[in-house]
Scaffold this active site. Sequence first.
Site, PDB file in Angstrom:
ATOM      1  N   SER A 325       0.860  -1.180   0.000  1.00  0.00           N
ATOM      2  CA  SER A 325       0.000   0.000   0.000  1.00  0.00           C
ATOM      3  C   SER A 325       0.898   1.231   0.000  1.00  0.00           C
ATOM      4  CB  SER A 325      -0.905  -0.029   1.229  1.00  0.00           C
ATOM      5  OG  SER A 325      -1.910   0.958   1.095  1.00  0.00           O
ATOM      6  N   HIS A 326       0.308   2.419   0.052  1.00  0.00           N
ATOM      7  CA  HIS A 326       1.112   3.643  -0.010  1.00  0.00           C
ATOM      8  C   HIS A 326       2.034   3.630  -1.223  1.00  0.00           C
ATOM      9  CE1 HIS A 326      -0.217   5.437   3.764  1.00  0.00           C
ATOM     10  NE2 HIS A 326      -0.251   4.216   4.237  1.00  0.00           N
ATOM     11  N   ASP A 396       2.234  -1.039   5.751  1.00  0.00           N
ATOM     12  CA  ASP A 396       1.115  -0.596   6.581  1.00  0.00           C
ATOM     13  C   ASP A 396      -0.113  -0.303   5.729  1.00  0.00           C
ATOM     14  OD1 ASP A 396       2.703   1.468   5.478  1.00  0.00           O
ATOM     15  OD2 ASP A 396       1.693   2.963   6.725  1.00  0.00           O
ATOM     16  N   GLU A 397      -1.252  -0.374   6.384  1.00  0.00           N
ATOM     17  CA  GLU A 397      -2.513   0.132   5.851  1.00  0.00           C
ATOM     18  C   GLU A 397      -2.904  -0.367   4.455  1.00  0.00           C
ATOM     19  OE1 GLU A 397      -3.153   4.256   8.207  1.00  0.00           O
ATOM     20  OE2 GLU A 397      -1.863   4.465   6.460  1.00  0.00           O
ATOM     21  N   VAL A 398      -2.769  -1.667   4.232  1.00  0.00           N
ATOM     22  CA  VAL A 398      -3.330  -2.194   2.982  1.00  0.00           C
ATOM     23  C   VAL A 398      -4.852  -2.090   3.101  1.00  0.00           C
ATOM     24  CG1 VAL A 398      -3.656  -4.262   1.573  1.00  0.00           C
ATOM     25  CG2 VAL A 398      -1.384  -3.689   2.466  1.00  0.00           C
TER      26      VAL A 398
END
EC number: 3.2.1.52
Length: 610
Positions: A325-326, A396-398
């Site tokens: 992600s990101h 982080d934050e998928v």
Amino acid sequence: MSRIMNVFCIVVLTLIVAASSPAHSYNDEGWFWTWTCNVMLERCERKSEPTNSFAYNFGKTDPHQYNSLSVCRLTCGRYGALWPKPTISTSLSSQLVSLHPQAIQFQILNAADEARNFLVKNTEIFYKNILAECGKNCTARSDTQVIIYLSVLNSDLTLNWGTNETYSLSVDTKGNLVTVQISAQNVFGVRHGIETLTQLIASYPIYSEGQQGFTRSLVMVAQANIQDKPVYRHRGLLIDTARNYLSIPAIKRQIDAMAASKLNVLHWHATDSQSFPLESPRVPQMSKFGAYSSKKVYSPTDVSHLLKYAKLRGVRIILEIDAPSHAGNGWQWGKAAGLGDLAVCINRQPWRSYCIQPPCGQLNPVNPYLYNVLGELYRDFIDIFPKGEVFHMGGDEVFFPCWNATTEIIKYLERNGRGRATEDFLQLWGEYQREALNVYDTEVGNTNTPIVLWSSGLTDPSVISKYLSKHRYVIQTWVPSSDELPRKLLNMGYKLIISTKDAWYLDHGFWGTTSYYTWRKAYSNELLRHDGVLGGEVCMWGELVDEHTIDNRVWPRAAAAAERLWSDPDSGTASAEARFYRHRERLISRGVQAEALAPRWCYQNEGECA
Ligand SMILES: *[C@@H]1O[C@H](CO)[C@@H](O)[C@H](O)[C@H]1NC(C)=O
Ligand SMILES: *[C@@H]1O[C@H](CO)[C@@H](O)[C@H](O)[C@H]1NC(C)=O
Ligand SMILES: *[C@@H]1O[C@H](CO)[C@@H](O)[C@H](O)[C@H]1NC(C)=O
């Protein structure tokens, strides 16, 4: 590496004094006021009456009366002006000795060529820093001779979690001769010792009749004995060059301030969905499609330069390329190049349906070409970074709704008889991570470089052991201090880097309902005491800072965390306050635009605002 040098003496001093004229403000508290040290309270106290006499017969008048606060601070209290405070033993005499920068001589013992060079460059940094303390008119004469011996037990230049940063420092004055000894296992320990020595030096103004204006003189603590080593081996600051680009000079200022505070890891969150400023020779499309402009990029030369600059100051750079992600801008070129979609949901709207923060973007784990491109990218950075250096893979934050809205991914799952429940997407993420690690290991040529990942759905204690080996991954937790996650992961045998979200997230207080954490909050943030805790990091997420504003958002708060990480003190902020105010002045004198901590009155009236 085995060549041992005998005593090597450098006489570069005059050159340097002439060459650098410090541009920054210096500590100018001498004007009108005199200070005395209240030994009981460990406070410098300002005389209630201003004085008109600037004659300061050093050592001849009351030795406990100072016409510069920074000189008073040098020996007032057990730890004087030192930041962070030493951990093993500290003794400082209240005697001071006046010195001239040109009367300082270094002797470097036992260091092989490269290590000697490292130390020579650090003597130059030392001069620059003490001249910054003194300001432009650092011309007062003194007949004192200072000899500083630097010695290392070995010439190893590896900086990693295993580096022994212990050092000892002694200052001894006999008549007109000051002898300083700094010794350590290696150059990084000696560097810390040199920084500590700098903090035993301050300046005061001298009014000279017959001449106009003032000159300043440097003074140093005349007798000192310090043994010191850090409590935690990973003492970091995260910077983010993807939300907003940071110029090379801005990054160097962060490193300078880290060196002053004995932080040793710059975590470089280099890329994100907004931009990809890293130039990759093998995959030039990344910055071409992903950078904000052709000027807002980091070339391999820039990166090498920063690595060198940081290492000389005892700082490692750990690179993070956040994934899966990101990741968005920079990844758009796959289809046109015949490689299909390397990332999906790029800049897709309405963004709330596809990501946590705009613009959206997530790597496409089911596209086999993705892993070839990742391999090429990794290769470029492996070439530049020190052998065996830790790599941060983000993680982080998928945001599953993005993958769940992508036809190619849905079809892949169907084709393989898999569902679309949360566990199915977790599994897909786990497969991505396994494959990315394989590619990384193939490029490095071994399978033991430590990898750091942010805590996330994949690191949840209920699933982590299925996806991430505790022998391979270090988890960087970013939960509030009350959260049980760090303890649970430690109990399972994982090693941690802790970024306490409700104390060490320096971006908080400027958006949404988040609140600003004062230096006191940052200082008081105790980490879990456990062998698995490598240390911690303060995080400067870059949405609302760029090169113009980063200094004062980070500093001096990051230095408060630095003392937590170096000294892990039992005492609170009250006993740290005067030293911390002094450290903020130190950062200013070195060109770091650190924010003000209190009205000047509080700084000049120690302990009165606590
Ligand atoms: C680190 O170096 C110091 C000073 O040389 C030494 O006394 C100490 O034993 C070393 N520590 C470790 C863990 O090797
Ligand atoms: C530095 O000293 C010179 C000569 O004494 C004087 O002319 C000048 O004003 C001084 N500068 C400052 C900033 O005090
Ligand atoms: C993915 O989308 C399908 C169809 O809308 C839905 O049933 C499923 O719950 C979604 N999965 C996740 C993890 O949101």
